[in-house]
Design a protein around this motif. Structure first.
Motif, short mmCIF file in Angstrom:
data_model
loop_
_atom_site.label_atom_id
_atom_site.label_comp_id
_atom_site.label_asym_id
_atom_site.label_seq_id
_atom_site.Cartn_x
_atom_site.Cartn_y
_atom_site.Cartn_z
N THR A 291 50.52 26.29 32.29
CA THR A 291 51.81 26.94 32.51
C THR A 291 51.64 28.37 32.99
O THR A 291 52.21 28.78 34.00
N THR A 292 50.87 29.15 32.25
CA THR A 292 50.69 30.56 32.63
C THR A 292 49.55 30.73 33.63
O THR A 292 49.59 31.62 34.47
N GLY A 293 48.55 29.85 33.55
CA GLY A 293 47.36 30.02 34.38
C GLY A 293 47.60 29.81 35.86
O GLY A 293 46.94 30.44 36.70
N THR A 294 48.52 28.92 36.22
CA THR A 294 48.79 28.70 37.65
C THR A 294 49.28 29.97 38.33
O THR A 294 49.15 30.13 39.54
N PHE A 295 49.84 30.88 37.55
CA PHE A 295 50.29 32.15 38.13
C PHE A 295 49.28 33.28 37.90
O PHE A 295 49.00 34.07 38.80
N THR A 296 48.71 33.34 36.67
CA THR A 296 47.86 34.49 36.34
C THR A 296 46.46 34.39 36.92
O THR A 296 45.88 35.40 37.33
N ILE A 297 45.89 33.19 36.96
CA ILE A 297 44.50 33.06 37.41
C ILE A 297 44.31 33.48 38.87
O ILE A 297 43.38 34.25 39.18
N PRO A 298 45.15 33.03 39.82
CA PRO A 298 44.98 33.53 41.20
C PRO A 298 45.09 35.04 41.31
O PRO A 298 44.38 35.67 42.10
N LEU A 299 46.01 35.66 40.53
CA LEU A 299 46.15 37.11 40.59
C LEU A 299 44.95 37.81 39.96
O LEU A 299 44.53 38.88 40.43
N MET A 300 44.37 37.23 38.91
CA MET A 300 43.15 37.81 38.33
C MET A 300 42.02 37.78 39.35
O MET A 300 41.25 38.75 39.48
N LYS A 301 41.90 36.68 40.06
CA LYS A 301 40.85 36.58 41.08
C LYS A 301 41.09 37.60 42.19
O LYS A 301 40.14 38.15 42.76
N ARG A 302 42.36 37.89 42.46
CA ARG A 302 42.67 38.84 43.53
C ARG A 302 42.20 40.25 43.20
O ARG A 302 41.77 40.99 44.10
N VAL A 303 42.26 40.65 41.93
CA VAL A 303 41.85 42.01 41.58
C VAL A 303 40.36 42.11 41.24
O VAL A 303 39.89 43.18 40.85
N GLY A 304 39.61 40.99 41.33
CA GLY A 304 38.16 41.09 41.18
C GLY A 304 37.52 40.21 40.15
O GLY A 304 36.29 40.19 40.03
N PHE A 305 38.29 39.47 39.36
CA PHE A 305 37.69 38.55 38.39
C PHE A 305 37.11 37.35 39.13
O PHE A 305 37.71 36.82 40.08
N THR A 306 35.94 36.89 38.67
CA THR A 306 35.39 35.66 39.23
C THR A 306 36.24 34.47 38.74
O THR A 306 37.04 34.60 37.82
N SER A 307 36.04 33.32 39.38
CA SER A 307 36.80 32.13 38.99
C SER A 307 36.58 31.80 37.53
O SER A 307 37.52 31.47 36.79
N GLU A 308 35.32 31.90 37.09
CA GLU A 308 35.00 31.55 35.70
C GLU A 308 35.59 32.57 34.72
O GLU A 308 36.13 32.20 33.67
N LYS A 309 35.52 33.87 35.04
CA LYS A 309 36.05 34.87 34.13
C LYS A 309 37.58 34.82 34.08
O LYS A 309 38.18 35.01 33.02
#
Length: 895
Positions: A291-309
């Motif tokens: 629910t939350t990850g479909t929105f937050t994970i792509p944005l985290m990757k955008r600011v520099g987090f790796t896919s795993e982190k």
């Protein structure tokens, strides 16, 4: 060559959630789909009826009669089993677009087995629960076998147990089915080459097992776990489903991004807070991730987090949603029954560990952003300022809340006859005002995280749009914490408010906006209501089946020696050391959790190990509260959703991020080290769970505030130490120093105990004099020694006794219920009086071994010693040294 990874589509992610939470089958046949939805809808309506209204209408008609737990639990399981076989395919390759004939047969047979217990509840209470069976005289010859008597209860129970285990395999995976089957086999055979000698027994009769497992409402399938699922859990799951259907999920995510999105690593911080808030909606860590990850994970990757982190941050925050009060996972409601305390007490004990765990995770994310010099989305803001604003917001909300409590109390004192209608009118007025404010703004739309242009929401624009979503949450908190009502009744009133909101919010907004189609919006509101009721029931299938199947383990532990003997085995493996045993229990929980859902894992491990933790702690002189032992098991059960190689939440996050699921799981486990450490800390320092602190007094509130501040400070230092970054990248010795400082703030008594003993020992013959000198509220400990009832080996036990009220030493001694026999310098003991404070705690002794009597070895009173907080001084000096060393290397602001 590296394996190519991919992100899953929205349809695939929803299928992942449904296959684990609500059933992956979606029949194309309209009538079959309507039937499944209709059954789910009936289940929700039945649960709402048994929650409260049956008491209002009792006596008006025969079908409105009050039904007890001996009927509500079987009916609850009837719905769960029927939907389990219709909604969950047998295998991954099984058809999902239609229900095979064999599944129809299984569904009807399984449901009939549970419905039999509902329909014949009165007859069963007069037979099976008194170890008698209904028998039918027949004259059958089947394949040469002459059958003269059949026992329908045994046949129904046997079929029901087999199909229940099959339903659990479909809904939850094979682990619980295997464990449940193994416990049933152990119960029947008792001995065999696969059964260790330590837990051997003579075996139970087949009919005896069926009686226990299928017809006893105290243990077995229809025991306490299923009772909690029936009375409490369903309503809370339904509450979350209705909130989600009403649009609260998107509202909470927007709130989190409006408040935290502008910080360094803002999307990750928003994921932590958003997942904590959506924990109110979803009791499933997997659904929370998606629910939350479909929105937050792509944005985290955008600011520099790796896919795993990015996936790991979402997993760590989503899984912790189950420990966040006031709405915790199903295991929290089981604690109410297992520990024998109110749900409010469970919330009290769970509050500080849950909050500081989330604060620490936000800080961990912040440190990751600092280490990797991640940018903010938009203009950067200060983390410290954000914490101060949140603190100010909580302070203002607290003052307002206490003002409301005082106002309601004054109203009830002045006009008790009209107070309830007035309060109802006030709630309605607040709701209408919130809807009016919301109608003045556009409805929140779901953002596309993959969009090139990200516009972060503004708090002043987002907050007013969902004020009405806060009302049912406040109602839930009010009835739980102020009115001190049961969880079931509190949830019923909160759900009732949600039913009203979901039906009326659309037409009211259309009316206030003066241009909307009110009739169409009213129809849409009723559609949302029906869909929410159906979703709530479908989300309960797995929980209903899990609690019923886990009851098999509880029934076996109760009726066989495996509980006490397995506890003895763990004690032997730990060499009698509490810390080693806690490690073993934690590992045991993680291993079981690889295949069991959190609720089932908690039921199994707490049934076997919680009392052992308490008793072994007592043997070492450490009084471990029972609630601390249960929370210990609960925390490790939650961690199983993170831990590789299974870790379903990690796999769900990897499906969203496109990262490697194993690496995501290990990273999430590393981020969750604080959740691993907390259970050990509150075992050794129960003040962390506010044990023994009275929040009804000013002194207690101040003490709780001090515990919260110091624990938060310690947890932030622990996070910095494990992340290897504080003001600058840390050397190993600096990390070790931070860990030492954190440990000192968490458990200052550890160092004081090395310097000064906590208790002063007195001869056993002076027990009465010690009681005479003690003040009310003082703690006295008794050191006992005697033969173990099971093994006959001599063992020792420490028991705490709190002095209550005034009285002479003789009067206080009589109140304990202890029967003492002076013999020179020794003080021998007989079995304490039944129902006395020490009766249950001393049941492990054999008072009928006349060669080795039970005796009181010594009496211990609290010693006058230095305050443990003195050790904060050297800890702060060590921290200051680390700060000085790191300031020389610091290149960017720490907050």
């Amino acid at each position: 060559m590296a394996e190519k990874k991919r992100s899953f589509s929205d349809e695939e992610l929803q299928d992942l959630v449904s296959s684990t939470d609500s059933g992956a089958r979606a029949p194309r046949n309209r009538y079959v789909a309507l039937l499944i939805s209709g059954i789910a809808l009936l289940w929700s309506l039945f649960q709402l009826w048994i929650a409260e209204p049956q008491f209002w209408f009792a006596g008006t008609a025969d079908f409105m009669r009050i039904i007890g737990s001996d009927q509500t639990r079987p009916m609850h399981l009837t719905f769960a089993l029927l939907l389990a076989f219709l909604a969950y395919p047998a295998f991954k390759s099984s058809p999902r677009h239609y229900v095979p004939v064999f599944d129809w047969i299984l569904a009807i047979t399984a449901a009939a087995s549970a419905f039999y217990v509902f329909w014949f509840a009165r007859e069963i209470s007069n037979t099976a629960r008194r170890a008698r069976l209904i028998q039918w005289e027949v004259d059958w010859n089947i394949l040469g076998w002459q059958i003269d008597t059949i026992y329908p209860q045994v046949i129904v129970g046997c079929v029901g147990l087999v199909l229940l285990l099959e339903a659990s395999r479909r809904a939850l995976g094979p682990a619980l089915t295997i464990v449940g089957g193994a416990f049933l086999a152990y119960s029947y055979f008792g001995t065999g080459w696969l059964i260790p000698e330590l837990i051997e027994h003579s075996g139970r009769s087949f009919s005896g097992i069926i009686n226990t497992q299928w017809y006893d409402t105290n243990v077995g399938v229809f025991g306490i776990p299923l009772g909690v699922s029936t009375a409490f859990v369903f309503l809370f799951v339904l509450f979350g489903s209705l909130l989600d259907k009403a649009g609260a999920g998107n509202y909470f995510i927007k709130l989190a991004f409006a408040g935290l999105g502008h910080l360094r690593g803002g999307p990750a911080k928003a994921a932590v807070v958003g997942s904590g808030m959506t924990g109110l909606i979803s009791g499933s860590s997997i659904a929370n991730v998606v629910t939350t990850g479909t929105f937050t994970i792509p944005l985290m990757k955008r600011v520099g987090f790796t896919s795993e982190k990015a996936g790991a941050v979402e997993v760590a925050s989503s899984v912790n949603g189950q420990i966040m009060p006031p709405v915790m996972g199903a295991a929290a409601f089981l604690m109410v029954e297992f520990v024998g305390i109110s749900y409010l007490e469970v919330i009290k004990h769970a509050f500080i560990p849950a909050v500081i765990s989330y604060i620490a995770l936000i800080y961990i994310v912040h440190l990751e952003a600092l280490k990797n010099d991640m940018p903010a989305l938009g203009a950067s803001r200060s983390l410290l300022q954000m914490f101060l604003k949140i603190f100010a917001g909580f302070a203002v909300a607290g003052v307002v809340f206490w003002g409301v409590i005082a106002g309601v109390g004054l109203l009830r004192d002045v006009a008790p006859a009209i107070s309830e209608p007035v309060l109802l009118v006030v709630v309605l007025a607040l709701y209408l005002a919130a809807i009016w404010v919301s109608a003045g703004r556009d409805d929140l739309e779901m953002d596309d995280p993959k969009s090139k242009d990200i516009k972060l929401p503004v708090m002043n624009e987002v907050f007013p749009t969902g004020l009405h979503f806060l009302l049912p949450i406040l109602i839930l908190v009010w009835f739980l914490m102020v009115e001190r009502q049961s969880p079931a009744k509190s949830a019923f009133y909160a759900v009732s408010m949600m039913l009203f909101i979901i039906v009326t919010q659309r037409p009211l907004k259309a009316m206030f906006r003066q241009g909307g189609a009110i009739l169409d919006e009213t129809k849409a509101g009723f559609r949302d209501l029906i869909e929410g009721l159906i979703a709530g029931a479908r989300n309960m299938i797995g929980i209903g089946v899990a609690t019923a199947a886990a009851g098999i383990i509880v029934g076996t532990v109760t009726r066989t020696p495996i509980g006490t003997e397995l506890a003895g085995l763990v004690e032997q493996l730990s060499f009698g050391h509490l810390f080693l045993m806690l490690v073993l229990v934690g590992v045991f929980s993680l291993i079981l959790g690889l295949g069991l859902p959190t609720t089932a894992n908690y039921i199994v491990v707490s049934s076997l190990m919680a009392s052992v933790v308490v008793s072994l702690g007592a043997q070492e002189g450490l009084i471990v509260p029972l609630i601390a032992a249960h929370l210990f098991v609960f925390y490790f059960g939650i961690m199983a959703d993170v831990t590789p190689p299974v870790g379903l939440a990690s796999f769900a996050a990897a499906a969203v991020s496109g990262g490697d699921p194993i690496r995501t799981g290990f990273t999430a486990f590393f981020y969750s080290l604080r959740t691993v450490a907390l259970p050990f800390l509150f075992i050794y320092n129960p003040a962390l769970i506010l044990y023994g602190i009275d929040l009804g007094t000013t002194e207690g509130l101040l003490q709780a505030g001090f515990v919260f501040v110091t624990a938060t400070f310690a947890m932030l230092l622990f996070a910095a130490a494990t992340q290897g970054y504080f003001l600058a990248p840390s050397y190993r010795l600096e990390s070790a120093a931070l860990l030492l400082v954190a440990f000192t703030f968490f458990v200052p008594n550890f160092w004081l105990d090395r310097v000064q003993p906590a208790f002063e020992s007195h001869p056993p013959t002076s027990f009465e004099q010690v009681l005479e000198r003690a003040d009310p509220g003082d703690e006295i400990r008794l050191v006992l020694r005697g033969p173990d009832f099971t093994t006959g080996a001599e063992r020792s036990l420490h028991i705490a006794h709190i002095i209550e009220g005034d009285g002479t030493g003789a009067e206080r001694l009589e109140a304990t219920g202890l029967l003492l026999i002076p013999e020179g310098d020794r003080m021998l003991m007989e079995e304490p009086m039944f129902g006395s404070p020490f009766d249950s705690e001393m049941q492990g002794f054999d008072f009928y071994d006349f060669d080795t009597p039970v005796e009181l070895v010594s009496v211990q009173s609290e010693a006058d010693r230095l305050p443990a907080q003195l050790f904060y001084i050297p800890a702060l000096l060590l921290l200051a040294l680390v700060v000085v060393l790191q300031r020389r290397r610091q290149t960017k602001p720490a907050f």
